[in-house]
Design a protein around this motif. Structure first.
Motif: not given
Length: 203
Positions: A126-155
């Motif tokens: 859901k995207a409004d004028s100045d906000e975007v809310r993204v709802n992802l499935s649980e797979e998003f939180t799985r696997g990888g170290g801190s660098a991987s986690m930060i990278g996916r959040v940035g993406q």
């Protein structure tokens, strides 16, 4: 005889009255008929006159370009690299939804990569004028170290703000705000922006 004559007179009077009523009703019907014939009937529009068209249920497509962000090694760091996705959008959020579907599918060519786990699904956006809310499935939180986690959040943050770089981003997983990511416990201070991500989560 008198009684018979009297009854005849009554009968004659009744007949005369009925006849007068019939004449009066007939005259009234004739008058109404003449009036209705004289009333002008609304004329049908001629075929030569243009009539206003019916509103179309299909909205014209509006081409929008959103960016998907991949990861690319740069010196000793990792850079977020945009890849354009053009969409003939006919409804709100369609361009961003298409960008996220491409993001979650992963890169198909080149040397760019992603740290978003395979199988991650977009459950809602859901995207409004100045906000975007993204709802992802649980797979998003799985696997990888801190660098991987930060990278996916940035993406996610950069892709979500590709149409409005100043927008605030909220990331949900299965409909719940994502506060801590991964086994190493990376805390996310939501909402996220490009500015706050670059400052607090350097790649």
């Amino acid at each position: 005889m008198k009684d018979q004559q009297g009854s005849n007179r009554i009968s004659s009077g009744i007949i005369a009255g009925v006849a007068a009523a019939v004449v009066a009703v007939g005259g009234g019907v004739a008058w109404l008929t003449s009036q209705s014939n004289n009333t002008p009937t609304p004329s049908k529009p001629s075929q030569g006159i243009e009539q206003p068209g019916q509103p179309s249920t299909r909205q014209p497509a509006n081409e929008q370009t959103a960016n998907v962000y991949w990861l690319r090694p740069k010196n000793k760091n990792i850079a977020l690299v945009p890849h354009s996705v053009k969409v003939a959008a006919v409804r709100p959020n369609q361009a961003l939804e298409a960008a996220f579907e491409s993001l979650l599918a992963g890169p198909t060519e080149g040397t760019d990569s992603t740290t978003i786990p395979k199988g991650t699904k977009l459950l809602g956006l859901k995207a409004d004028s100045d906000e975007v809310r993204v709802n992802l499935s649980e797979e998003f939180t799985r696997g990888g170290g801190s660098a991987s986690m930060i990278g996916r959040v940035g993406q996610v943050v950069y892709t979500a703000t590709s149409l409005n770089p100043k927008a605030k981003v909220y990331i949900d997983v299965n409909g719940k705000p994502l506060d801590v990511l991964g086994g190493e416990g990376i805390e996310l201070q939501q909402p996220l922006t490009r500015e706050s991500f670059d400052k607090n989560y350097p790649l």
